[in-house]
Motif scaffolding. Structure first.
Motif, PDB file in Angstrom:
ATOM      1  N   ALA A 146       0.835  -1.210   0.000  1.00 45.55           N
ATOM      2  CA  ALA A 146       0.000   0.000   0.000  1.00 45.55           C
ATOM      3  C   ALA A 146       0.863   1.251   0.000  1.00 45.55           C
ATOM      4  O   ALA A 146       0.592   2.217  -0.730  1.00 45.55           O
ATOM      5  CB  ALA A 146      -0.950  -0.009   1.195  1.00 45.55           C
ATOM      6  N   VAL A 152      -4.057   7.958  -9.060  1.00 41.50           N
ATOM      7  CA  VAL A 152      -4.267   6.955  -8.015  1.00 41.50           C
ATOM      8  C   VAL A 152      -5.234   5.919  -8.569  1.00 41.50           C
ATOM      9  O   VAL A 152      -6.314   6.264  -9.032  1.00 41.50           O
ATOM     10  CB  VAL A 152      -4.833   7.578  -6.733  1.00 41.50           C
ATOM     11  CG1 VAL A 152      -5.129   6.498  -5.698  1.00 41.50           C
ATOM     12  CG2 VAL A 152      -3.866   8.615  -6.165  1.00 41.50           C
ATOM     13  N   SER A 153      -4.836   4.653  -8.535  1.00 45.24           N
ATOM     14  CA  SER A 153      -5.686   3.580  -9.037  1.00 45.24           C
ATOM     15  C   SER A 153      -6.215   2.747  -7.882  1.00 45.24           C
ATOM     16  O   SER A 153      -5.471   2.388  -6.964  1.00 45.24           O
ATOM     17  CB  SER A 153      -4.915   2.676 -10.001  1.00 45.24           C
ATOM     18  OG  SER A 153      -5.722   1.569 -10.392  1.00 45.24           O
ATOM     19  N   HIS A 154      -7.489   2.422  -7.966  1.00 44.96           N
ATOM     20  CA  HIS A 154      -8.110   1.493  -7.019  1.00 44.96           C
ATOM     21  C   HIS A 154      -8.414   0.165  -7.694  1.00 44.96           C
ATOM     22  O   HIS A 154      -9.113  -0.670  -7.111  1.00 44.96           O
ATOM     23  CB  HIS A 154      -9.391   2.111  -6.463  1.00 44.96           C
ATOM     24  CG  HIS A 154      -9.164   3.420  -5.765  1.00 44.96           C
ATOM     25  ND1 HIS A 154      -8.567   3.517  -4.523  1.00 44.96           N
ATOM     26  CD2 HIS A 154      -9.426   4.694  -6.162  1.00 44.96           C
ATOM     27  CE1 HIS A 154      -8.477   4.793  -4.163  1.00 44.96           C
ATOM     28  NE2 HIS A 154      -8.987   5.530  -5.140  1.00 44.96           N
ATOM     29  N   ASN A 155      -7.879  -0.026  -8.907  1.00 44.68           N
ATOM     30  CA  ASN A 155      -8.192  -1.215  -9.691  1.00 44.68           C
ATOM     31  C   ASN A 155      -6.942  -1.860 -10.275  1.00 44.68           C
ATOM     32  O   ASN A 155      -6.971  -2.406 -11.380  1.00 44.68           O
ATOM     33  CB  ASN A 155      -9.180  -0.853 -10.796  1.00 44.68           C
ATOM     34  CG  ASN A 155     -10.527  -0.453 -10.242  1.00 44.68           C
ATOM     35  OD1 ASN A 155     -11.357  -1.304  -9.946  1.00 44.68           O
ATOM     36  ND2 ASN A 155     -10.736   0.848 -10.068  1.00 44.68           N
ATOM     37  N   ARG A 156      -5.860  -1.752  -9.531  1.00 46.79           N
ATOM     38  CA  ARG A 156      -4.621  -2.458  -9.852  1.00 46.79           C
ATOM     39  C   ARG A 156      -3.978  -1.995 -11.144  1.00 46.79           C
ATOM     40  O   ARG A 156      -3.239  -2.733 -11.798  1.00 46.79           O
ATOM     41  CB  ARG A 156      -4.846  -3.974  -9.889  1.00 46.79           C
ATOM     42  CG  ARG A 156      -5.476  -4.566  -8.656  1.00 46.79           C
ATOM     43  CD  ARG A 156      -4.505  -4.707  -7.526  1.00 46.79           C
ATOM     44  NE  ARG A 156      -3.622  -5.855  -7.726  1.00 46.79           N
ATOM     45  CZ  ARG A 156      -2.537  -6.096  -6.983  1.00 46.79           C
ATOM     46  NH1 ARG A 156      -2.185  -5.251  -6.040  1.00 46.79           N
ATOM     47  NH2 ARG A 156      -1.808  -7.163  -7.196  1.00 46.79           N
ATOM     48  N   ASP A 185     -11.533   3.371 -12.723  1.00 44.30           N
ATOM     49  CA  ASP A 185     -10.682   4.406 -12.124  1.00 44.30           C
ATOM     50  C   ASP A 185     -11.009   5.802 -12.651  1.00 44.30           C
ATOM     51  O   ASP A 185     -10.258   6.754 -12.389  1.00 44.30           O
ATOM     52  CB  ASP A 185      -9.202   4.095 -12.392  1.00 44.30           C
ATOM     53  CG  ASP A 185      -8.598   3.160 -11.363  1.00 44.30           C
ATOM     54  OD1 ASP A 185      -9.140   3.063 -10.255  1.00 44.30           O
ATOM     55  OD2 ASP A 185      -7.579   2.515 -11.673  1.00 44.30           O
ATOM     56  N   ARG A 217       1.157   3.870  -3.121  1.00 46.37           N
ATOM     57  CA  ARG A 217       0.782   5.270  -2.894  1.00 46.37           C
ATOM     58  C   ARG A 217       1.901   6.216  -3.310  1.00 46.37           C
ATOM     59  O   ARG A 217       1.643   7.277  -3.891  1.00 46.37           O
ATOM     60  CB  ARG A 217       0.438   5.484  -1.420  1.00 46.37           C
ATOM     61  CG  ARG A 217      -0.094   6.884  -1.115  1.00 46.37           C
ATOM     62  CD  ARG A 217      -0.454   7.064   0.348  1.00 46.37           C
ATOM     63  NE  ARG A 217       0.703   7.025   1.229  1.00 46.37           N
ATOM     64  CZ  ARG A 217       1.020   6.020   2.022  1.00 46.37           C
ATOM     65  NH1 ARG A 217       0.255   4.940   2.078  1.00 46.37           N
ATOM     66  NH2 ARG A 217       2.097   6.075   2.800  1.00 46.37           N
TER      67      ARG A 217
END
Length: 491
Positions: A121, A276-280, A393, A125
């Motif tokens: 994480a 910033v990606s929340h989906n790899r 994203d 980030r």
């Protein structure tokens, strides 16, 4: 000045090339040499950095001769396979081990340990990158742990990605890395100025061995006179996927391109905001000019053109890549054959270095055309996975510009448009990686005042492929692909 040319050195995974460009973007010449691939163990991929240097220099000399001499070259631009690591001795300029290539998976256990220790994480980030053997940092640590020559070099140890190595050799000792390549090492924070001390400590890489981080266009020294007869200024540097994005003129937030080369790499311009990606997906630096940063969101498919090479060299199903289009058109569908081309693990959005390839649905009626068609279809299936991740994203594709060797195949271009249900544009000159490096060098030496002006002057005509597949057929293919992925990843 405007009658002078740009020399581009395009150092790829399977070959190295030198290319001549006019200020209007016209490609005037190409010299190419293959690079030896070394596979000492399953999952390991290595290159000989001296071979790369010698063959790059030979190609460059051929282009300088074709140009009419070194005084006809305004500047050099360099683009390169990213993440590949070279270690050398500053005193001798000699490599200390074979280069570890971006496809190499030998550090998978190290990456697993870092993830299990809870570091991913923080790394994602700060760098925009997931922890995976793909990136450079764990490769550097592996070399330090397993190659005694690196430890013996002490303060003389130099690490670099391929553009660093070539600049060092060309200039006789300038140790730099452009910001786009540096952003792929996991040792540079996207919002930071230089190498990140905490990241270097986490991965165990000595900062003193790393190059200085530079802009993507500007003065990067001159070549030694001995190489070409006169010094030639180096004025543009970029990792291959960032260079292709620039070469496709994806200079506005929302613009997206896919380079279909050894792997397939999709970048979407995100402007000046750190993605910033929340989906790899990956956040990466697209380019830095005069200290100003432009970022991109990226999805990486590890096996694309290399799958076609595998069909040719390992299975003997084809004699050349050019055969694949006719074979795909020779059958009405894939005959029930599906292929998961995880020959080097799976990249985004799955990130499973342990995944292996699968060919399913074989029957007595299966012919080589069905297998070849399934291989080509697997590219569209993987890009559909990525399209969903980009959309989730908030970076959905309005259209997609494609380039690279596989994009010359009309069947592939149309299948992508059909499966993505999206317009796909292909430039007349698909060598946009080299074009982007030429644009950066042209800006760096003053032939063009900005990337936007360079894109306007050096652009090419596009061919558009529009969706023509029935919805039901697209849905059926994707459902079978999703089932294949689920079965393999569950196993």
């Amino acid at each position: 000045m405007n009658d002078r040319l740009i020399l581009v050195l395009d150092e790829g995974t399977t070959s190295t090339r030198a290319m001549l460009y006019a200020p209007d973007g016209g490609r005037l010449g190409v010299a190419q040499a293959e690079i030896t691939q070394y596979y000492p163990q399953p999952g390991w991929v290595e290159h000989d950095a001296i071979e790369i240097w010698n063959r790059t220099l030979d190609c460059a000399r051929r282009m300088v001769e074709q140009a009419g001499g070194p005084d006809r070259i305004a500047a050099i631009g360099i683009t390169n396979q990213r993440e590949t690591v070279v270690a050398w001795d500053r005193r001798t300029g000699a490599p200390l081990a074979r280069a570890i290539v971006w496809q190499d998976r030998r550090t998978a256990d190290h990456c697993t340990a870092l993830r299990e220790a809870g570091h991913e994480a923080t790394v994602q980030r700060r760098t925009g990158l997931v922890i995976d053997p793909y990136f450079s940092a764990t490769k550097m640590r592996w070399l330090l742990d397993h190659e005694p020559a690196l430890r013996a070099a002490g303060a003389s140890l130099a690490f670099g990605t391929m553009e660093s190595w070539l600049v060092w050799k060309l200039t006789g000792g300038l140790h730099i890395s452009d910001a786009s390549n540096a952003s792929r090492t996991q040792l540079m924070a996207l919002a930071g100025e230089g190498w990140d001390a905490e990241l270097c400590d986490l991965f165990g890489v000595p900062r003193q061995a790393l190059p200085e981080i530079s802009d993507n266009a500007g003065p990067f020294g001159e070549t030694l006179a001995e190489w070409f007869g006169l010094p030639i200024p180096i004025r543009g540097l970029a990792g291959d996927q960032q260079a292709a994005t620039i070469g496709q003129a994806c200079l506005t937030p929302g613009d997206a391109k896919a380079t279909l080369g050894t792997g397939a790499f999709i970048l979407a311009n995100r402007g000046g905001v750190v993605p910033v990606s929340h989906n790899r997906l990956l956040g990466t630096l697209l380019y830095r000019l005069s200290g100003e940063r432009v970022y991109a969101l990226e999805g990486s498919v590890f096996v694309a053109g290399s799958l076609i090479q595998w069909l040719r060299d390992q299975l003997g199903l084809i004699a050349s890549a050019e055969e694949t289009e006719a074979l795909a058109r020779s059958v009405p569908d894939n005959g029930g054959v599906m292929m998961l081309p995880a020959l080097a693990g799976l990249g985004a959005p799955h990130w499973r270095p342990d995944a292996t390839g699968v060919i399913s649905g074989l029957t007595q009626g299966t012919g080589r055309a069905h297998i070849v068609r399934a291989a080509l279809e697997s590219l569209s299936h993987q890009l559909c996975d990525l399209a969903g991740a980009f959309a989730a994203d908030g970076a959905g594709w309005r259209m997609l510009r494609i380039d690279g060797g596989m994009s010359a195949n009309d069947w592939i271009a149309q299948d992508l448009a059909d499966m993505l249900d999206l317009a796909v544009d292909r430039p007349a000159d698909v060598e946009t990686t080299a074009k982007g490096a030429a644009m950066l060098a042209a800006v760096g030496c003053g032939l063009h005042p900005s990337l936007e002006r360079a894109a306007a002057a050096m652009g090419t005509v596009m061919t558009r492929f529009t969706p023509a597949m029935a919805v039901g057929r697209r849905t059926e293919r994707l459902a079978r692909w999703d089932a294949l992925i689920a079965r393999q990843l569950a196993g």
